[in-house]
Design an enzyme around this catalytic site. Sequence first.
Site, PDB file in Angstrom:
ATOM      1  N   GLY A 115       0.764  -1.240   0.000  1.00  0.00           N
ATOM      2  CA  GLY A 115       0.000   0.000   0.000  1.00  0.00           C
ATOM      3  C   GLY A 115       0.795   1.290   0.000  1.00  0.00           C
ATOM      4  N   THR A 116       1.956   1.311  -0.662  1.00  0.00           N
ATOM      5  CA  THR A 116       2.669   2.599  -0.714  1.00  0.00           C
ATOM      6  C   THR A 116       1.904   3.596  -1.589  1.00  0.00           C
ATOM      7  OG1 THR A 116       4.112   1.953  -2.555  1.00  0.00           O
ATOM      8  CG2 THR A 116       4.917   1.527  -0.310  1.00  0.00           C
ATOM      9  N   ASN A 117       1.205   3.109  -2.606  1.00  0.00           N
ATOM     10  CA  ASN A 117       0.370   4.023  -3.400  1.00  0.00           C
ATOM     11  C   ASN A 117      -0.819   4.522  -2.578  1.00  0.00           C
ATOM     12  OD1 ASN A 117       1.266   4.435  -6.261  1.00  0.00           O
ATOM     13  ND2 ASN A 117       1.408   2.196  -6.162  1.00  0.00           N
ATOM     14  N   LEU A 145     -10.976  -7.668 -12.675  1.00  0.00           N
ATOM     15  CA  LEU A 145     -12.417  -7.534 -12.445  1.00  0.00           C
ATOM     16  C   LEU A 145     -13.187  -7.964 -13.696  1.00  0.00           C
ATOM     17  CD1 LEU A 145     -12.167  -4.102 -10.625  1.00  0.00           C
ATOM     18  CD2 LEU A 145     -12.828  -6.285  -9.565  1.00  0.00           C
ATOM     19  N   ASN A 159      -6.863   2.804 -12.436  1.00  0.00           N
ATOM     20  CA  ASN A 159      -5.821   1.863 -12.006  1.00  0.00           C
ATOM     21  C   ASN A 159      -4.451   2.466 -12.290  1.00  0.00           C
ATOM     22  OD1 ASN A 159      -4.677  -0.752 -11.240  1.00  0.00           O
ATOM     23  ND2 ASN A 159      -4.259  -1.048 -13.422  1.00  0.00           N
ATOM     24  N   HIS A 185      -0.637   1.401 -13.302  1.00  0.00           N
ATOM     25  CA  HIS A 185       0.156   0.288 -13.837  1.00  0.00           C
ATOM     26  C   HIS A 185       1.609   0.747 -13.972  1.00  0.00           C
ATOM     27  CE1 HIS A 185       1.022  -3.381 -15.977  1.00  0.00           C
ATOM     28  NE2 HIS A 185       1.739  -2.665 -16.821  1.00  0.00           N
ATOM     29  N   GLU A 191       8.598   5.691  -6.682  1.00  0.00           N
ATOM     30  CA  GLU A 191       8.903   6.979  -6.056  1.00  0.00           C
ATOM     31  C   GLU A 191       8.746   8.156  -7.019  1.00  0.00           C
ATOM     32  OE1 GLU A 191      12.599   6.932  -3.965  1.00  0.00           O
ATOM     33  OE2 GLU A 191      12.525   9.092  -3.576  1.00  0.00           O
ATOM     34  N   ALA A 203       7.250   8.170 -10.179  1.00  0.00           N
ATOM     35  CA  ALA A 203       6.078   8.243 -11.072  1.00  0.00           C
ATOM     36  C   ALA A 203       4.781   7.877 -10.346  1.00  0.00           C
ATOM     37  CB  ALA A 203       6.294   7.342 -12.284  1.00  0.00           C
ATOM     38  N   GLU A 204       4.710   6.663  -9.828  1.00  0.00           N
ATOM     39  CA  GLU A 204       3.418   6.190  -9.300  1.00  0.00           C
ATOM     40  C   GLU A 204       2.876   7.067  -8.178  1.00  0.00           C
ATOM     41  OE1 GLU A 204       2.888   1.885  -8.856  1.00  0.00           O
ATOM     42  OE2 GLU A 204       4.842   1.607  -9.757  1.00  0.00           O
TER      43      GLU A 204
HETATM   44  C1  GRF Z   1       2.579  -0.927  -7.765  1.00  0.00           C
HETATM   45  O1  GRF Z   1       3.757  -1.040  -8.510  1.00  0.00           O
HETATM   46  C2  GRF Z   1       1.409  -0.828  -8.699  1.00  0.00           C
HETATM   47  O2  GRF Z   1       1.675  -0.138  -9.860  1.00  0.00           O
HETATM   48  C3  GRF Z   1       1.167  -2.266  -8.996  1.00  0.00           C
HETATM   49  O3  GRF Z   1       1.354  -2.924  -7.766  1.00  0.00           O
HETATM   50  C4  GRF Z   1       2.276  -2.191  -6.978  1.00  0.00           C
HETATM   51  C5  GRF Z   1       1.623  -1.932  -5.660  1.00  0.00           C
HETATM   52  O4  GRF Z   1       2.468  -1.336  -4.744  1.00  0.00           O
HETATM   53  N1  GRF Z   1      -0.084  -2.470  -9.659  1.00  0.00           N
HETATM   54  P1  GRF Z   1       1.889  -0.756  -3.377  1.00  0.00           P
HETATM   55  O5  GRF Z   1       1.039  -1.833  -2.728  1.00  0.00           O
HETATM   56  O6  GRF Z   1       1.086   0.464  -3.706  1.00  0.00           O
HETATM   57  O7  GRF Z   1       3.095  -0.428  -2.551  1.00  0.00           O
END
Ligand code: GRF
Length: 204
Positions: A17-19, A97, A111, A113, A181, A183-184
Amino acid sequence: MVSDKKVRIAVLVSGGGTNLQALIDSQKSGVIKSGEIVLVLSNKADAYSLERARNAGIPAVAVTKAEFGADFENKIIKTLEENNIDLIVLAGFMCILSKDFTDRYKNRIINIHPSLIPAFCGEGFYGLRVHRAALEKGVKVSGATVHFVNEIPDGGEIIMQKAVEVMEGDTPETLSARILENAEWKILPLSTELVCEKILNNQI
Ligand code: GRF
Protein backbone atom coordinates in the site's frame (compact mmCIF):
# COMPACT_ATOMS: atom_id res chain seq x y z
CA MET A 1 -24.72 10.30 -6.03
CA VAL A 2 -21.96 12.68 -5.04
CA SER A 3 -22.51 13.83 -1.47
CA ASP A 4 -21.11 16.80 0.44
CA LYS A 5 -19.53 18.10 -2.77
CA LYS A 6 -16.75 15.54 -2.47
CA VAL A 7 -16.41 12.39 -4.47
CA ARG A 8 -16.50 9.35 -2.17
CA ILE A 9 -13.46 7.25 -2.99
CA ALA A 10 -12.80 3.58 -2.27
CA VAL A 11 -9.21 2.41 -2.67
CA LEU A 12 -8.84 -1.28 -3.52
CA VAL A 13 -5.55 -2.89 -2.54
CA SER A 14 -3.80 -6.24 -2.13
CA GLY A 15 -0.42 -5.50 -0.62
CA GLY A 16 1.87 -3.07 1.11
CA GLY A 17 0.00 0.00 0.00
CA THR A 18 2.67 2.60 -0.71
CA ASN A 19 0.37 4.02 -3.40
CA LEU A 20 -2.46 4.08 -0.86
CA GLN A 21 -0.11 5.98 1.46
CA ALA A 22 0.62 8.49 -1.31
CA LEU A 23 -3.13 9.00 -1.73
CA ILE A 24 -3.66 9.47 2.01
CA ASP A 25 -0.75 11.94 2.20
CA SER A 26 -2.05 13.82 -0.84
CA GLN A 27 -5.43 14.15 0.77
CA LYS A 28 -3.80 15.58 3.89
CA SER A 29 -1.66 18.01 1.89
CA GLY A 30 -4.61 19.16 -0.22
CA VAL A 31 -3.47 17.75 -3.57
CA ILE A 32 -6.64 15.67 -3.43
CA LYS A 33 -9.40 18.09 -2.50
CA SER A 34 -12.36 17.13 -4.70
CA GLY A 35 -12.64 13.66 -3.23
CA GLU A 36 -12.29 11.86 0.06
CA ILE A 37 -11.08 8.32 0.73
CA VAL A 38 -13.90 6.82 2.75
CA LEU A 39 -13.09 3.13 2.38
CA VAL A 40 -10.09 0.87 1.84
CA LEU A 41 -10.92 -2.66 0.67
CA SER A 42 -8.33 -5.43 0.44
CA ASN A 43 -8.68 -8.89 -1.08
CA LYS A 44 -5.95 -10.06 1.31
CA ALA A 45 -6.81 -10.19 5.00
CA ASP A 46 -3.20 -9.60 6.09
CA ALA A 47 -2.37 -6.72 3.71
CA TYR A 48 -0.36 -3.98 5.42
CA SER A 49 -2.55 -1.52 3.50
CA LEU A 50 -5.36 -2.23 5.97
CA GLU A 51 -3.16 -1.01 8.80
CA ARG A 52 -2.15 2.11 6.85
CA ALA A 53 -5.85 2.89 6.39
CA ARG A 54 -6.72 2.36 10.03
CA ASN A 55 -3.75 4.48 11.11
CA ALA A 56 -5.24 7.27 9.00
CA GLY A 57 -8.70 6.75 10.48
CA ILE A 58 -10.16 5.33 7.27
CA PRO A 59 -12.54 2.35 7.51
CA ALA A 60 -10.78 -0.73 6.15
CA VAL A 61 -12.25 -4.11 5.26
CA ALA A 62 -10.99 -7.37 3.80
CA VAL A 63 -13.10 -9.19 1.19
CA THR A 64 -11.34 -12.39 0.21
CA LYS A 65 -11.98 -15.04 -2.43
CA ALA A 66 -11.26 -17.63 0.27
CA GLU A 67 -14.21 -16.36 2.29
CA PHE A 68 -16.67 -15.41 -0.47
CA GLY A 69 -15.79 -17.72 -3.38
CA ALA A 70 -18.14 -17.15 -6.34
CA ASP A 71 -19.72 -14.24 -4.45
CA PHE A 72 -16.42 -12.35 -4.22
CA GLU A 73 -17.33 -9.57 -6.66
CA ASN A 74 -20.91 -9.37 -5.38
CA LYS A 75 -19.60 -8.82 -1.88
CA ILE A 76 -17.29 -6.06 -3.15
CA ILE A 77 -20.21 -4.38 -4.97
CA LYS A 78 -22.40 -4.64 -1.87
CA THR A 79 -19.67 -3.07 0.26
CA LEU A 80 -19.15 -0.26 -2.26
CA GLU A 81 -22.89 0.42 -2.41
CA GLU A 82 -23.27 0.43 1.36
CA ASN A 83 -20.58 3.09 1.47
CA ASN A 84 -22.07 5.16 -1.41
CA ILE A 85 -18.83 4.97 -3.36
CA ASP A 86 -18.52 7.21 -6.43
CA LEU A 87 -14.97 6.37 -7.55
CA ILE A 88 -12.87 3.22 -7.21
CA VAL A 89 -9.09 3.59 -7.22
CA LEU A 90 -7.15 0.37 -7.81
CA ALA A 91 -3.81 0.80 -6.06
CA GLY A 92 -1.96 -2.49 -6.38
CA PHE A 93 -5.19 -4.51 -6.48
CA MET A 94 -4.08 -7.87 -7.86
CA CYS A 95 -7.43 -9.17 -9.15
CA ILE A 96 -8.85 -8.82 -12.65
CA LEU A 97 -12.42 -7.53 -12.44
CA SER A 98 -15.16 -9.06 -14.63
CA LYS A 99 -16.84 -7.25 -17.53
CA ASP A 100 -20.05 -7.08 -15.46
CA PHE A 101 -18.15 -5.24 -12.77
CA THR A 102 -16.29 -2.83 -15.06
CA ASP A 103 -19.49 -2.09 -17.05
CA ARG A 104 -21.32 -1.24 -13.85
CA TYR A 105 -18.63 1.31 -12.95
CA LYS A 106 -17.85 2.79 -16.38
CA ASN A 107 -15.49 5.78 -16.00
CA ARG A 108 -15.60 5.23 -12.25
CA ILE A 109 -12.59 2.89 -11.83
CA ILE A 110 -8.98 3.96 -12.29
CA ASN A 111 -5.82 1.86 -12.01
CA ILE A 112 -2.09 2.48 -11.70
CA HIS A 113 0.16 0.29 -13.84
CA PRO A 114 3.96 0.38 -13.48
CA SER A 115 4.93 0.76 -17.15
CA LEU A 116 4.25 3.09 -20.05
CA ILE A 117 1.15 1.46 -21.57
CA PRO A 118 0.95 -0.07 -24.20
CA ALA A 119 4.35 -1.54 -23.28
CA PHE A 120 4.53 -4.40 -20.77
CA CYS A 121 0.86 -4.51 -19.84
CA GLY A 122 -2.15 -6.78 -20.01
CA GLU A 123 -2.74 -10.21 -18.54
CA GLY A 124 0.30 -11.67 -16.79
CA PHE A 125 2.08 -8.32 -16.49
CA TYR A 126 1.89 -7.54 -12.81
CA GLY A 127 4.31 -6.81 -9.99
CA LEU A 128 7.99 -7.39 -10.69
CA ARG A 129 7.15 -9.28 -13.93
CA VAL A 130 6.49 -5.93 -15.58
CA HIS A 131 9.94 -4.62 -14.70
CA ARG A 132 11.65 -7.92 -15.56
CA ALA A 133 10.10 -7.78 -19.05
CA ALA A 134 11.16 -4.15 -19.50
CA LEU A 135 14.75 -4.96 -18.52
CA GLU A 136 14.82 -8.04 -20.76
CA LYS A 137 13.71 -5.89 -23.69
CA GLY A 138 16.43 -3.40 -22.87
CA VAL A 139 14.22 -0.29 -22.82
CA LYS A 140 15.99 2.86 -21.69
CA VAL A 141 12.84 4.49 -20.39
CA SER A 142 9.93 3.00 -18.48
CA GLY A 143 7.44 4.62 -16.12
CA ALA A 144 3.87 4.43 -14.93
CA THR A 145 0.38 4.90 -16.35
CA VAL A 146 -2.94 5.72 -14.73
CA HIS A 147 -5.90 4.62 -16.83
CA PHE A 148 -9.63 4.01 -16.65
CA VAL A 149 -10.51 0.37 -16.16
CA ASN A 150 -12.63 -1.53 -18.66
CA GLU A 151 -12.97 -5.24 -19.43
CA ILE A 152 -9.56 -5.40 -21.14
CA PRO A 153 -6.70 -5.70 -18.61
CA ASP A 154 -4.78 -2.38 -18.72
CA GLY A 155 -6.84 -1.51 -21.84
CA GLY A 156 -8.93 1.49 -20.73
CA GLU A 157 -8.40 5.12 -21.67
CA ILE A 158 -5.12 6.60 -20.45
CA ILE A 159 -5.40 9.44 -17.93
CA MET A 160 -1.78 10.25 -17.09
CA GLN A 161 1.72 8.87 -17.71
CA LYS A 162 5.16 9.63 -16.34
CA ALA A 163 8.45 8.38 -17.74
CA VAL A 164 11.36 7.20 -15.60
CA GLU A 165 14.89 6.48 -16.79
CA VAL A 166 16.21 2.92 -16.70
CA MET A 167 19.75 2.84 -15.25
CA GLU A 168 22.68 0.60 -16.09
CA GLY A 169 22.65 -2.37 -13.72
CA ASP A 170 18.98 -2.01 -12.75
CA THR A 171 17.24 -5.06 -11.33
CA PRO A 172 13.45 -5.48 -11.34
CA GLU A 173 13.54 -4.37 -7.71
CA THR A 174 15.58 -1.18 -8.25
CA LEU A 175 13.55 -0.22 -11.31
CA SER A 176 10.29 -0.85 -9.44
CA ALA A 177 11.44 1.31 -6.53
CA ARG A 178 12.45 4.20 -8.84
CA ILE A 179 9.15 4.04 -10.73
CA LEU A 180 7.12 3.97 -7.53
CA GLU A 181 8.90 6.98 -6.06
CA ASN A 182 9.24 9.11 -9.18
CA ALA A 183 6.08 8.24 -11.07
CA GLU A 184 3.42 6.19 -9.30
CA TRP A 185 3.25 8.15 -6.04
CA LYS A 186 2.92 11.36 -8.07
CA ILE A 187 0.53 10.56 -10.91
CA LEU A 188 -1.92 8.41 -8.94
CA PRO A 189 -2.92 11.28 -6.58
CA LEU A 190 -2.89 13.82 -9.45
CA SER A 191 -5.08 11.57 -11.60
CA THR A 192 -7.42 10.88 -8.70
CA GLU A 193 -7.95 14.62 -8.18
CA LEU A 194 -8.42 15.17 -11.92
CA VAL A 195 -11.06 12.45 -12.19
CA CYS A 196 -12.82 13.67 -9.01
CA GLU A 197 -13.00 17.19 -10.46
CA LYS A 198 -14.46 15.84 -13.69
CA ILE A 199 -17.07 13.84 -11.78
CA LEU A 200 -18.05 16.89 -9.71
CA ASN A 201 -18.33 18.96 -12.90
CA ASN A 202 -20.39 16.26 -14.64
CA GLN A 203 -17.73 15.99 -17.35
CA ILE A 204 -17.62 12.20 -17.14
C1 GRF B 1 2.58 -0.93 -7.76
O1 GRF B 1 3.76 -1.04 -8.51
C2 GRF B 1 1.41 -0.83 -8.70
O2 GRF B 1 1.67 -0.14 -9.86
C3 GRF B 1 1.17 -2.27 -9.00
O3 GRF B 1 1.35 -2.92 -7.77
C4 GRF B 1 2.28 -2.19 -6.98
C5 GRF B 1 1.62 -1.93 -5.66
O4 GRF B 1 2.47 -1.34 -4.74
N1 GRF B 1 -0.08 -2.47 -9.66
P1 GRF B 1 1.89 -0.76 -3.38
O5 GRF B 1 1.04 -1.83 -2.73
O6 GRF B 1 1.09 0.46 -3.71
O7 GRF B 1 3.09 -0.43 -2.55
